[in-house]
Design an enzyme around this catalytic site. Structure first.
Site, short mmCIF file in Angstrom:
data_model
loop_
_atom_site.label_atom_id
_atom_site.label_comp_id
_atom_site.label_asym_id
_atom_site.label_seq_id
_atom_site.Cartn_x
_atom_site.Cartn_y
_atom_site.Cartn_z
N HIS A 1 -51.84 35.52 -3.95
CA HIS A 1 -52.90 36.54 -3.93
C HIS A 1 -53.13 37.04 -2.49
O HIS A 1 -54.25 37.05 -1.99
CB HIS A 1 -54.21 36.02 -4.53
N ARG B 1 -54.49 41.92 -11.12
CA ARG B 1 -55.29 40.72 -11.36
C ARG B 1 -54.54 39.84 -12.34
O ARG B 1 -53.85 40.34 -13.25
CB ARG B 1 -56.66 41.06 -11.96
#
Ligand code: NDP
Ligand code: OXD
Length: 318
Positions: free
Chosen positions: A281, A233
């Site tokens: 991502h 993350r």
């Protein structure tokens, strides 16, 4: 029985209507309503399938009994202080795990085989035969030995890399040097020529990849300077520290799939840094079909009285 879909962000394939179609195929007896689109009685909602739901929204559903997060990382859901106290199930599927390990293998191999300098030599029409070393000579350290990290370390070891892993609690993975907790972190970092971050974002891990940590990575490996790969993350990393570490030689290169702000703003200096590889991502694009089948299987076994799998521990935060 009614399931609410509260989904924001994601690619086109993540449109709530498409999720409804897929889930309907697996759960034909269930009614599905979409937050912000359909009119419905909040008291009718028993299940919710969510991705980055609006804070406070789930608390408006008085009979909610189960939440499915449509990804592996639950940080966006856990950030809601009003999150109802019902089981929160996250995704842990072979499909997602395999895709994540592909990403890790790809980028570790790119660094190991020095693909970036070779590609730039090609642009200059330069025959740049560079020294190679064996995979066993490269030390790869994986932060996070959970579902994804464990699969990744196995696959890295199969290629022949010298692999270690780091987790919160002690883990044992055959053939892998395992470290844990604050006490094991420095030794783990000291033997990580390539540091792969596959941690969840929690209060304990936020900002963990900072200049202090990066300075603990070794400079005596075959690459000369360490390599960072973060597919966990964005909140795990301090981006200014990564840029400074690249510029002062603390870090040789970085491959980042996740960022503090997503999409990464177009004027962010990471985009143009010559030794940074950016992916949007999409280390693992969650396959909605696989996830719909996974949710349906969990609901069926839950309704027969079996325990749910992959329930998030609220106190740990993952
Ligand atoms: P798991 O929950 O299975 O594993 C988490 C691992 O991190 C565990 O080994 C855990 O330790 C370790 N960990 C957690 N907190 C700490 C801490 N404070 N110190 C040290 N270790 C810690 O998660 P997954 O493997 O399924 O997924 C990991 C993350 O990958 C997700 O949370 C998500 O953020 C990210 N992800 C990113 C994707 C992408 O496309 N970029 C796609 C899918 C996931 P322990 O074993 O002791 O519990
Ligand atoms: C996930 C993700 O957590 O795609 O599954 O980031």
């Amino acid at each position: 029985m009614t399931m609410l879909l509260a989904i924001t962000g994601g690619s086109d394939g993540w449109a709530p209507e498409r999720w409804r179609e897929r889930l309907r195929q697996h759960l034909p007896e269930m009614d599905f309503v979409i937050a912000g689109v359909d009119d419905f009685d909040p008291a009718a909602i028993r299940y919710a399938a969510v991705w980055k739901p609006t804070k406070g929204y789930l608390a408006t559903l008085p009979r909610l009994s189960l939440i499915f997060n449509l990804g592996a990382g639950v940080d966006a859901v856990m950030a809601d202080p009003t999150l109802p106290d019902v089981p929160l199930v996250r995704v842990a599927t072979d499909d997602l795990t395999n895709r994540m390990s592909e990403y890790v293998l790809l980028h570790v191999l790119m660094a190991h085989r020095r693909q970036a300098p070779l590609a730039s030599a090609q642009k200059r029409r330069q025959w740049d035969g560079r020294l190679q070393w064996a995979a066993k000579d490269l030390r790869v350290g994986v932060m996070g030995l959970g579902v994804i990290g464990t699969d990744a370390v196995h696959k890295l070891a199969m290629v022949g890399f010298n692999v270690a892993g780091w987790s919160r609690t002690p883990r044992s993975v055959p053939g892998i040097a395992c470290f844990d907790g604050a006490a094991g972190l420095d030794d783990f970092l000291a033997r990580s020529d390539v540091l792969v971050v596959l941690l969840p974002l929690t209060a304990q891990t936020r900002g963990i990849v900072d200049r202090v940590l990066l300075r603990k990575l070794p400079h005596d490996g075959p690459l000369g300077a360490p390599v960072l790969i973060n597919a966990g993350r964005g909140g795990l990393q301090i981006e200014d520290d990564i840029l400074a570490a690249l510029d002062d030689g603390t870090l040789g290169q970085a491959t980042l799939d996740v960022f503090n702000t997503e999409p990464l703003p177009s004027d962010h200096p990471l985009w143009s840094h010559p030794r940074v590889t950016i992916t949007p991502h999409n280390a693992a694009d969650s396959d909605a079909e696989a996830i719909a089948a996974y949710i349906a299987a969990q609901i069926r076994s839950h309704e027969c009285g079996a325990a749910l799998a992959n329930v998030v521990d609220r106190t740990r935060g993952y």
